[in-house]
Design a protein around this motif. Sequence first.
Motif, PDB file in Angstrom:
ATOM      1  N   GLU A 124       0.965  -1.192   0.066  1.00 15.66           N
ATOM      2  CA  GLU A 124      -0.061  -0.015  -0.021  1.00 15.66           C
ATOM      3  C   GLU A 124       0.966   1.114   0.069  1.00 15.66           C
ATOM      4  OE1 GLU A 124      -4.058   1.752   2.187  1.00 15.66           O
ATOM      5  OE2 GLU A 124      -2.920   0.106   3.327  1.00 15.66           O
ATOM      6  N   LEU A 125       2.050   1.285   0.688  1.00 14.02           N
ATOM      7  CA  LEU A 125       2.889   2.283   0.661  1.00 14.02           C
ATOM      8  C   LEU A 125       3.467   2.555  -0.801  1.00 14.02           C
ATOM      9  CD1 LEU A 125       4.617   4.481   2.017  1.00 14.02           C
ATOM     10  CD2 LEU A 125       6.196   2.748   2.741  1.00 14.02           C
ATOM     11  N   LYS A 126       3.736   1.396  -1.418  1.00  9.88           N
ATOM     12  CA  LYS A 126       4.357   1.552  -2.548  1.00  9.88           C
ATOM     13  C   LYS A 126       3.474   2.243  -3.736  1.00  9.88           C
ATOM     14  CE  LYS A 126       7.332  -2.664  -2.446  1.00  9.88           C
ATOM     15  NZ  LYS A 126       7.603  -4.038  -2.886  1.00  9.88           N
ATOM     16  N   GLN A 127       1.796   2.030  -3.610  1.00  9.22           N
ATOM     17  CA  GLN A 127       1.131   2.360  -4.304  1.00  9.22           C
ATOM     18  C   GLN A 127       0.912   3.930  -4.168  1.00  9.22           C
ATOM     19  OE1 GLN A 127      -0.750   1.315  -6.930  1.00  9.22           O
ATOM     20  NE2 GLN A 127      -1.574   3.116  -7.227  1.00  9.22           N
ATOM     21  N   ARG A 128       1.101   4.169  -2.626  1.00 11.52           N
ATOM     22  CA  ARG A 128       0.813   5.728  -2.393  1.00 11.52           C
ATOM     23  C   ARG A 128       1.767   6.439  -2.876  1.00 11.52           C
ATOM     24  NH1 ARG A 128       0.445   8.001   3.807  1.00 11.52           N
ATOM     25  NH2 ARG A 128      -0.392   9.972   3.153  1.00 11.52           N
ATOM     26  N   VAL A 129       3.248   5.912  -2.843  1.00 10.54           N
ATOM     27  CA  VAL A 129       4.217   6.720  -3.408  1.00 10.54           C
ATOM     28  C   VAL A 129       3.808   7.152  -4.971  1.00 10.54           C
ATOM     29  CG1 VAL A 129       6.776   6.527  -4.059  1.00 10.54           C
ATOM     30  CG2 VAL A 129       5.955   5.613  -1.825  1.00 10.54           C
ATOM     31  N   GLN A 130       3.675   6.016  -5.767  1.00  7.71           N
ATOM     32  CA  GLN A 130       3.219   6.432  -7.087  1.00  7.71           C
ATOM     33  C   GLN A 130       2.255   7.588  -7.558  1.00  7.71           C
ATOM     34  OE1 GLN A 130       2.197   2.835  -8.795  1.00  7.71           O
ATOM     35  NE2 GLN A 130       4.298   1.803  -8.811  1.00  7.71           N
ATOM     36  N   GLU A 131       1.189   7.325  -6.372  1.00  6.31           N
ATOM     37  CA  GLU A 131       0.240   8.530  -6.491  1.00  6.31           C
ATOM     38  C   GLU A 131       0.806   9.667  -6.233  1.00  6.31           C
ATOM     39  OE1 GLU A 131      -2.512   6.932  -3.617  1.00  6.31           O
ATOM     40  OE2 GLU A 131      -3.327   5.332  -5.217  1.00  6.31           O
ATOM     41  N   ILE A 132       1.856   9.788  -4.954  1.00 11.62           N
ATOM     42  CA  ILE A 132       2.370  11.107  -4.617  1.00 11.62           C
ATOM     43  C   ILE A 132       3.113  11.620  -5.554  1.00 11.62           C
ATOM     44  CG2 ILE A 132       3.926  12.046  -2.855  1.00 11.62           C
ATOM     45  CD1 ILE A 132       2.579   9.942  -0.845  1.00 11.62           C
ATOM     46  N   GLU A 133       3.982  10.813  -6.239  1.00 16.37           N
ATOM     47  CA  GLU A 133       4.729  11.261  -7.399  1.00 16.37           C
ATOM     48  C   GLU A 133       3.889  11.959  -8.643  1.00 16.37           C
ATOM     49  OE1 GLU A 133       8.691   8.408  -6.786  1.00 16.37           O
ATOM     50  OE2 GLU A 133       7.233   7.767  -8.164  1.00 16.37           O
ATOM     51  N   ALA A 134       2.728  11.518  -8.712  1.00 15.96           N
ATOM     52  CA  ALA A 134       2.002  11.892  -9.992  1.00 15.96           C
ATOM     53  C   ALA A 134       1.381  13.305  -9.755  1.00 15.96           C
ATOM     54  CB  ALA A 134       0.878  10.961 -10.122  1.00 15.96           C
ATOM     55  N   LEU A 135       0.814  13.340  -8.189  1.00 13.66           N
ATOM     56  CA  LEU A 135       0.452  14.721  -7.668  1.00 13.66           C
ATOM     57  C   LEU A 135       1.129  15.703  -7.749  1.00 13.66           C
ATOM     58  CD1 LEU A 135      -1.624  13.409  -4.514  1.00 13.66           C
ATOM     59  CD2 LEU A 135      -2.663  14.339  -6.734  1.00 13.66           C
ATOM     60  N   ARG A 136       2.384  15.388  -7.405  1.00  8.33           N
ATOM     61  CA  ARG A 136       3.491  16.547  -7.399  1.00  8.33           C
ATOM     62  C   ARG A 136       3.968  16.844  -8.684  1.00  8.33           C
ATOM     63  NH1 ARG A 136       2.725  19.733  -4.770  1.00  8.33           N
ATOM     64  NH2 ARG A 136       4.844  20.778  -4.492  1.00  8.33           N
ATOM     65  N   ALA A 137       4.029  15.827  -9.700  1.00 10.01           N
ATOM     66  CA  ALA A 137       4.528  16.038 -10.930  1.00 10.01           C
ATOM     67  C   ALA A 137       3.510  17.276 -11.727  1.00 10.01           C
ATOM     68  CB  ALA A 137       4.366  14.935 -11.681  1.00 10.01           C
ATOM     69  N   GLN A 138       2.189  16.928 -11.180  1.00 10.89           N
ATOM     70  CA  GLN A 138       1.015  18.071 -11.618  1.00 10.89           C
ATOM     71  C   GLN A 138       0.989  19.259 -10.661  1.00 10.89           C
ATOM     72  OE1 GLN A 138      -2.617  15.973 -12.594  1.00 10.89           O
ATOM     73  NE2 GLN A 138      -1.448  13.878 -12.089  1.00 10.89           N
ATOM     74  N   ASN A 139       2.159  19.412  -9.916  1.00 11.27           N
ATOM     75  CA  ASN A 139       2.040  20.528  -8.874  1.00 11.27           C
ATOM     76  C   ASN A 139       0.584  20.559  -8.005  1.00 11.27           C
ATOM     77  OD1 ASN A 139       3.486  22.854  -7.743  1.00 11.27           O
ATOM     78  ND2 ASN A 139       2.261  24.281  -8.824  1.00 11.27           N
ATOM     79  N   ARG A 140      -0.040  19.276  -7.792  1.00 11.99           N
ATOM     80  CA  ARG A 140      -1.273  19.375  -6.734  1.00 11.99           C
ATOM     81  C   ARG A 140      -0.669  19.040  -5.468  1.00 11.99           C
ATOM     82  NH1 ARG A 140      -4.779  15.083  -9.877  1.00 11.99           N
ATOM     83  NH2 ARG A 140      -6.092  15.482  -8.147  1.00 11.99           N
ATOM     84  N   PHE A 141      -1.465  19.475  -4.489  1.00 10.93           N
ATOM     85  CA  PHE A 141      -1.228  19.337  -3.095  1.00 10.93           C
ATOM     86  C   PHE A 141      -1.348  17.778  -2.736  1.00 10.93           C
ATOM     87  CE2 PHE A 141      -3.271  23.618  -2.244  1.00 10.93           C
ATOM     88  CZ  PHE A 141      -2.237  24.325  -2.796  1.00 10.93           C
ATOM     89  N   THR A 142      -0.462  17.215  -1.767  1.00  8.11           N
ATOM     90  CA  THR A 142      -0.866  15.901  -1.074  1.00  8.11           C
ATOM     91  C   THR A 142      -1.664  16.112   0.146  1.00  8.11           C
ATOM     92  OG1 THR A 142       1.416  16.106   0.209  1.00  8.11           O
ATOM     93  CG2 THR A 142       1.228  15.382  -2.129  1.00  8.11           C
ATOM     94  N   ALA A 143      -2.004  17.223   0.431  1.00  7.83           N
ATOM     95  CA  ALA A 143      -3.050  17.563   1.907  1.00  7.83           C
ATOM     96  C   ALA A 143      -4.307  17.607   1.359  1.00  7.83           C
ATOM     97  CB  ALA A 143      -2.469  18.710   2.537  1.00  7.83           C
ATOM     98  N   PRO A 144      -5.437  17.221   2.188  1.00  5.25           N
ATOM     99  CA  PRO A 144      -5.244  16.526   3.348  1.00  5.25           C
ATOM    100  C   PRO A 144      -5.013  15.045   3.220  1.00  5.25           C
ATOM    101  CG  PRO A 144      -7.380  16.898   2.988  1.00  5.25           C
ATOM    102  CD  PRO A 144      -6.790  17.513   1.895  1.00  5.25           C
ATOM    103  N   SER A 145      -4.678  14.564   4.366  1.00  6.65           N
ATOM    104  CA  SER A 145      -4.451  12.946   4.279  1.00  6.65           C
ATOM    105  C   SER A 145      -5.600  12.340   5.295  1.00  6.65           C
ATOM    106  CB  SER A 145      -3.145  12.635   4.799  1.00  6.65           C
ATOM    107  OG  SER A 145      -2.866  11.110   4.585  1.00  6.65           O
TER     108      SER A 145
END
Length: 256
Positions: free
Chosen positions: A191-212
């Motif tokens: 689940e962490l590995k999947q989350r890392v991919q999602e976070i990388e995609a968000l930040r590549a689009q300059n989108r926030f990772t908050a909230p959690s």
Amino acid sequence: MTALEIDLFMARSDNFGVLLHDPVSGATASIDAPEEQPILEALARRGWQLTDIFTTHHHTDHVAANAALKDRFGLTITGPAAEAAKIPGLDNSVRGGDSFIFAGHRVDVIDTPGHTAGHICFHFADDHLLFAADTLFALGCGRLFEGTPADMWRSLQKLKALPDETTVYFGHEYTLSNARFAVTIDPENAELKQRVQEIEALRAQNRFTAPSNLGLEKRTNPFLRPDDAGIRKQLGLESATDEQVFAEIRKRKDQF
């Protein structure tokens, strides 16, 4: 009870600004006050008037705009009693175990020393909201500037005890770095590995990772999981205490 409206935006280089607004009363609170202009812009965008600041700790990047905003709006500042002398414009001092009402919503204060000696978090239990500032981040926790690993681990246990459905707002956009570190501590967590991919995609689009989501943090944030057998094996600390495992994770993040 009418749901609170929330506006999330960036301030300074990597701070999150958060406004809470009650549409019935018009009351609006800023969680910390990192920088005046982004807060004013968010208020103007939403057509809100600031009535309160809820301060979590004394660091400049969380209180820099307190005085200017108080002068402008005549608002009320609530913050940690243990850091009262360091909080500009403080009106109401609160400590862990205290509660107060904001626009009909109960706010519980949680003492979370570690990042600073008097850090507090604000928990809106009925709204399933936690404003964790620099205690708990997405996949991380705050640096220990004034507290010990034991202090921070006790603080994180308080937050970990809150319901899984709690939505967590945090103080900084550190999530990509935290994610890349987390997989070095917990490499077998799918689940962490999947989350890392999602976070990388968000930040590549300059989108926030908050909230959690707190349940997600409990499953993927290594700082909340020093009791996990896989993490303990990865660190070679199978027989250590949770506090010792946490301290080792924090030390490794400081060097990452």
